[in-house]
Design a protein around this motif. Structure first.
Motif, mmCIF file in Angstrom:
data_model
loop_
_atom_site.group_PDB
_atom_site.id
_atom_site.type_symbol
_atom_site.label_atom_id
_atom_site.label_comp_id
_atom_site.label_asym_id
_atom_site.label_seq_id
_atom_site.Cartn_x
_atom_site.Cartn_y
_atom_site.Cartn_z
ATOM 1 N N ILE A 183 0.825 -1.208 0.000
ATOM 2 C CA ILE A 183 0.000 0.000 0.000
ATOM 3 C C ILE A 183 0.863 1.263 0.000
ATOM 4 N N ASN A 184 2.144 1.117 0.353
ATOM 5 C CA ASN A 184 3.060 2.258 0.279
ATOM 6 C C ASN A 184 3.847 2.270 -1.033
ATOM 7 N N GLY A 185 3.492 1.349 -1.944
ATOM 8 C CA GLY A 185 4.124 1.321 -3.260
ATOM 9 C C GLY A 185 5.364 0.471 -3.344
ATOM 10 N N HIS A 186 5.672 -0.291 -2.288
ATOM 11 C CA HIS A 186 6.889 -1.102 -2.394
ATOM 12 C C HIS A 186 6.690 -2.294 -3.312
ATOM 13 N N ILE A 187 7.769 -2.702 -3.963
ATOM 14 C CA ILE A 187 7.817 -3.945 -4.734
ATOM 15 C C ILE A 187 8.986 -4.747 -4.189
ATOM 16 N N ASP A 213 11.932 5.498 -0.714
ATOM 17 C CA ASP A 213 13.227 6.165 -0.531
ATOM 18 C C ASP A 213 14.432 5.258 -0.759
ATOM 19 N N ILE A 214 14.207 3.956 -1.001
ATOM 20 C CA ILE A 214 15.339 3.098 -1.360
ATOM 21 C C ILE A 214 15.761 3.433 -2.790
ATOM 22 N N LYS A 215 17.047 3.554 -3.009
ATOM 23 C CA LYS A 215 17.553 3.978 -4.314
ATOM 24 C C LYS A 215 17.197 2.978 -5.405
ATOM 25 N N PHE A 216 16.875 3.509 -6.586
ATOM 26 C CA PHE A 216 16.511 2.663 -7.708
ATOM 27 C C PHE A 216 17.664 1.767 -8.156
ATOM 28 N N GLU A 217 18.908 2.178 -7.906
ATOM 29 C CA GLU A 217 20.047 1.386 -8.368
ATOM 30 C C GLU A 217 20.418 0.253 -7.417
ATOM 31 N N PRO A 243 4.514 10.823 -10.715
ATOM 32 C CA PRO A 243 5.914 10.943 -11.105
ATOM 33 C C PRO A 243 6.692 9.677 -10.760
ATOM 34 N N ILE A 244 7.772 9.446 -11.487
ATOM 35 C CA ILE A 244 8.662 8.329 -11.183
ATOM 36 C C ILE A 244 9.596 8.786 -10.071
ATOM 37 N N THR A 245 9.431 8.189 -8.908
ATOM 38 C CA THR A 245 10.154 8.659 -7.730
ATOM 39 C C THR A 245 10.395 7.524 -6.745
ATOM 40 N N PRO A 246 11.541 7.533 -6.041
ATOM 41 C CA PRO A 246 11.778 6.532 -5.006
ATOM 42 C C PRO A 246 10.745 6.591 -3.877
ATOM 43 N N ASP A 247 10.002 7.702 -3.779
ATOM 44 C CA ASP A 247 8.932 7.790 -2.779
ATOM 45 C C ASP A 247 7.830 6.772 -3.055
ATOM 46 N N LEU A 248 7.726 6.337 -4.310
ATOM 47 C CA LEU A 248 6.777 5.301 -4.710
ATOM 48 C C LEU A 248 7.554 4.303 -5.577
ATOM 49 N N PRO A 249 8.216 3.331 -4.956
ATOM 50 C CA PRO A 249 9.127 2.444 -5.681
ATOM 51 C C PRO A 249 8.546 1.826 -6.955
ATOM 52 N N ALA A 250 7.257 1.441 -6.928
ATOM 53 C CA ALA A 250 6.661 0.792 -8.100
ATOM 54 C C ALA A 250 6.551 1.723 -9.307
ATOM 55 N N SER A 251 6.677 3.026 -9.092
ATOM 56 C CA SER A 251 6.571 3.970 -10.217
ATOM 57 C C SER A 251 7.660 3.746 -11.258
ATOM 58 N N ILE A 252 8.778 3.139 -10.867
ATOM 59 C CA ILE A 252 9.872 2.879 -11.804
ATOM 60 C C ILE A 252 9.428 1.923 -12.910
ATOM 61 N N LEU A 253 8.385 1.156 -12.649
ATOM 62 C CA LEU A 253 7.907 0.203 -13.653
ATOM 63 C C LEU A 253 7.378 0.899 -14.900
ATOM 64 N N GLN A 254 7.087 2.190 -14.812
ATOM 65 C CA GLN A 254 6.688 2.946 -16.005
ATOM 66 C C GLN A 254 7.774 2.897 -17.077
ATOM 67 N N LEU A 255 9.021 2.675 -16.662
ATOM 68 C CA LEU A 255 10.148 2.688 -17.592
ATOM 69 C C LEU A 255 10.513 1.306 -18.112
ATOM 70 N N HIS A 256 9.882 0.257 -17.584
ATOM 71 C CA HIS A 256 10.206 -1.097 -18.040
ATOM 72 C C HIS A 256 9.494 -1.379 -19.371
ATOM 73 N N PRO A 257 10.163 -2.046 -20.319
ATOM 74 C CA PRO A 257 9.567 -2.258 -21.650
ATOM 75 C C PRO A 257 8.485 -3.319 -21.728
ATOM 76 N N ASP A 258 8.352 -4.185 -20.709
ATOM 77 C CA ASP A 258 7.386 -5.286 -20.816
ATOM 78 C C ASP A 258 6.773 -5.605 -19.456
ATOM 79 N N VAL A 259 5.830 -4.769 -19.038
ATOM 80 C CA VAL A 259 5.108 -4.974 -17.779
ATOM 81 C C VAL A 259 3.631 -5.200 -18.066
ATOM 82 N N THR A 260 3.066 -6.221 -17.446
ATOM 83 C CA THR A 260 1.619 -6.439 -17.501
ATOM 84 C C THR A 260 1.051 -6.262 -16.102
ATOM 85 N N LEU A 261 0.174 -5.298 -15.929
ATOM 86 C CA LEU A 261 -0.515 -5.063 -14.665
ATOM 87 C C LEU A 261 -1.843 -5.808 -14.709
#
Length: 243
Positions: free
Chosen positions: A135-139, A145-149, A213-231
């Motif tokens: 519910i806090n957007g973690h995957i 706030d955990i770094k994407f790298e 926005p794509i931000t570490p505040d919502l870790p799952a937001s990084i998935l917007q940049l993945h080329p093959d995601v099915t929600l």
């Protein structure tokens, strides 16, 4: 990102299981990333059903789990190793040597994390990764706030996550305060990703993941940049998704 809204929980679970089964049928030696928690239970039931119907075999499949509680032995009833055995592994024909789950009792955590990353790399990378979302957007257990790298690492769990997971324990005091988790970078290297979400309590975070926005505040937001995601969501979790 491809979005599939199922009629209900069983429908979304069946769709996800069909996708995973298709991956294994097309590539019997697939490397699969697996998730735990409440949401994937229906998925595993449907996947086991397809396997028992003779649709495909797990004999050549390798699996890597997203995470494991730090401090829990694999035989602990609340460990994710136990969860995977009960919900999937004991029902299928997988080679036990092909199962990979972080060791929550490792004395040298840094070495364990490096070893886990090396195993994924040596397996050729993950072909299809199953994810849930907190519910806090973690995957995985990648909290805000955990770094994407980040790669596989030890995570201190947020109070929100501890409270959410306390439903699986006798009391909130029993919930581990940390876990070993694949990092965001590791997850993003998967060739294909399936993200599952169920229930109206996930609707807001799904909407933010898709449109914010794509931000570490919502870790799952990084998935917007993945080329093959099915929600894949049920109607409740998908009620705020814009057409």
């Amino acid at each position: 990102m491809r979005i599939i809204i199922g009629e209900n929980y069983r429908d979304m679970s069946r769709v996800a299981a069909d996708m995973m089964a298709s991956q294994i049928i097309l590539k019997p030696e697939s490397v699969i990333g697996l998730a735990t928690g409440g949401t994937p239970i229906g998925f595993y039931k449907e996947l086991v059903s397809l396997h028992n119907q003779g649709k495909f075999s797990f004999k050549q499949v390798k699996t890597f789990n997203l995470d494991e509680y730090y401090g829990l032995d694999k035989n602990n009833l609340q460990s994710y190793h136990y969860y995977m055995v009960e919900n999937l592994f004991k029902h299928i024909d997988i080679d036990l040597n092909n199962i990979n789950i972080p060791d929550g009792t490792a004395k040298d955590i840094e070495a364990e994390c490096k070893s886990y990353e090396a195993k994924i790399k040596n397996a050729g990378g993950i072909d299809m990764q199953l994810l849930g979302i907190g519910i806090n957007g973690h995957i995985g257990f990648n909290e805000p706030d955990i770094k994407f790298e980040a790669i596989t690492h030890l995570v201190n769990l947020d109070e929100e996550t501890i409270e959410a997971n306390s439903r699986f324990f006798t009391s909130i005091e029993e919930v581990p305060r940390s876990a070993i988790s694949m990092g965001i970078k590791t997850i993003m290297h998967a060739k294909k990703i399936i993200l599952l979400a169920s229930g109206n309590e996930k609707a807001k975070v799904i909407e933010r993941m898709l449109n914010g926005p794509i931000t570490p505040d919502l870790p799952a937001s990084i998935l917007q940049l993945h080329p093959d995601v099915t929600l894949i969501v049920d109607k409740e979790a998908g009620e705020l998704i814009r057409e």
